[in-house]
Motif scaffolding. Structure first.
Motif, PDB file in Angstrom:
ATOM      1  N   UNK A   1       0.768  -1.329   0.008  1.00 32.71           N
ATOM      2  CA  UNK A   1      -0.354  -0.245  -0.045  1.00 32.71           C
ATOM      3  C   UNK A   1       0.730   1.049  -0.259  1.00 32.71           C
ATOM      4  N   UNK A   2       1.552   1.085   0.860  1.00 33.10           N
ATOM      5  CA  UNK A   2       3.035   2.416   0.681  1.00 33.10           C
ATOM      6  C   UNK A   2       3.136   3.100  -0.953  1.00 33.10           C
ATOM      7  N   UNK A   3       3.894   2.253  -1.022  1.00 33.70           N
ATOM      8  CA  UNK A   3       4.209   2.689  -2.817  1.00 33.70           C
ATOM      9  C   UNK A   3       3.065   3.036  -3.786  1.00 33.70           C
TER      10      UNK A   3
ATOM     11  N   UNK B   1       3.390  20.167  17.377  1.00 29.41           N
ATOM     12  CA  UNK B   1       4.885  19.681  18.245  1.00 29.41           C
ATOM     13  C   UNK B   1       5.428  18.582  17.426  1.00 29.41           C
ATOM     14  N   UNK B   2       5.294  17.804  16.461  1.00 28.83           N
ATOM     15  CA  UNK B   2       5.547  16.850  16.136  1.00 28.83           C
ATOM     16  C   UNK B   2       4.198  15.766  14.880  1.00 28.83           C
ATOM     17  N   UNK B   3       4.454  15.898  13.990  1.00 31.23           N
ATOM     18  CA  UNK B   3       3.716  14.590  13.086  1.00 31.23           C
ATOM     19  C   UNK B   3       4.457  13.342  13.854  1.00 31.23           C
ATOM     20  N   UNK B   4       2.560  12.175  14.367  1.00 33.18           N
ATOM     21  CA  UNK B   4       3.370  11.189  14.359  1.00 33.18           C
ATOM     22  C   UNK B   4       3.263  10.451  13.488  1.00 33.18           C
ATOM     23  N   UNK B   5       4.116   9.320  13.170  1.00 34.07           N
ATOM     24  CA  UNK B   5       3.878   8.550  12.430  1.00 34.07           C
ATOM     25  C   UNK B   5       3.880   6.871  12.357  1.00 34.07           C
ATOM     26  N   UNK B   6       2.500   6.819  12.371  1.00 34.40           N
ATOM     27  CA  UNK B   6       2.295   5.125  12.807  1.00 34.40           C
ATOM     28  C   UNK B   6       3.157   4.418  11.587  1.00 34.40           C
ATOM     29  N   UNK B   7       4.553   3.185  12.185  1.00 33.02           N
ATOM     30  CA  UNK B   7       4.895   2.170  11.813  1.00 33.02           C
ATOM     31  C   UNK B   7       3.817   2.027  10.175  1.00 33.02           C
ATOM     32  N   UNK B   8       4.553   1.225   8.712  1.00 33.40           N
ATOM     33  CA  UNK B   8       3.837   1.464   7.686  1.00 33.40           C
ATOM     34  C   UNK B   8       2.749   1.688   7.735  1.00 33.40           C
ATOM     35  N   UNK B   9       3.037   3.122   7.604  1.00 36.98           N
ATOM     36  CA  UNK B   9       1.862   4.049   7.309  1.00 36.98           C
ATOM     37  C   UNK B   9       2.093   5.054   6.909  1.00 36.98           C
ATOM     38  N   UNK B  10       1.325   5.592   5.211  1.00 38.94           N
ATOM     39  CA  UNK B  10       1.014   6.623   4.294  1.00 38.94           C
ATOM     40  C   UNK B  10       0.500   7.919   5.085  1.00 38.94           C
TER      41      UNK B  10
END
Length: 200
Positions: free
Chosen positions: A57-59, A184-193
């Motif tokens: 999904x990410x690509x 205060x920063x964007x939290x990006x979970x693993x394997x996520x776009x």
């Protein structure tokens, strides 16, 4: 693209995108609507090339968010696999019947990416500005007129907090509908776009 995902090296992707589409006058293809794809009728299917299915999904998210005109090779929306074999491309071009294929999560995800891009001038025609590139992280901004989009991707297995000059502290992830507070920063979970439309 696939080799960078397999080696967890977003630096290569970030370098290429910036060299081709960045804001500097020396970039190669700035403003040109080039044809983009992750696989086609002549190369191994992307689902076969990737070593981690969570990257599939990410690509596709990256392809729909970056400059260019995205193209999904038939069957890849279902995650069909296929090796390129000497003397024959039959494995790359299977005969498929729609009734044999289910509209699963990948299909729905790509449909959502298409819908978001269709309604975004920034994603279709906007410029490209790199925000951050790390080993598993790539983030960039697309802007056209008054519309701005922030794309952020985490290809790794650990969450990541992205700090950057956001020009706005809140926005909506158009892929999930979730409100994001990234002052205060964007939290990006693993394997996520994420494709975030910031508040004006």
């Amino acid at each position: 693209l696939y080799s960078s995902f397999n080696t967890h090296n977003m630096h290569e992707i970030g370098y290429s995108l910036n060299r081709q589409f960045g804001p500097e006058p020396w970039t190669l293809y700035q403003g040109l609507p080039l044809y983009s794809f992750v696989d086609n009728h002549d190369v191994m299917r992307i689902a076969t090339q990737l070593t981690d299915e969570k990257h599939l999904p990410l690509i596709n998210a990256l392809m729909f968010a970056m400059p260019g005109v995205p193209s999904v090779y038939y069957g890849s929306e279902w995650g069909i696999e296929g090796f390129k074999e000497p003397g024959s491309d039959d494995a790359l071009r299977p005969r498929v019947k729609p009734e044999d294929l289910k509209q699963g999560e990948l299909y729905q995800y790509i449909a959502k990416l298409s819908e978001v891009r269709k309604h975004s001038q920034a994603l279709k025609d906007g410029g490209y500005r790199e925000i951050r590139t790390e080993q598993d992280i790539i983030a960039f901004e697309r802007e056209a007129g008054e519309e701005r989009m922030i794309f952020a991707l985490n290809a790794g297995s650990e969450e990541y907090t992205l700090h950057f000059d956001a020009r706005a502290g809140k926005g909506t992830d158009l892929l999930t509908g979730e409100e994001k507070d990234f002052g205060g920063g964007l939290l990006i979970p693993p394997y996520q776009a994420m494709i975030i439309q910031p508040e004006r």
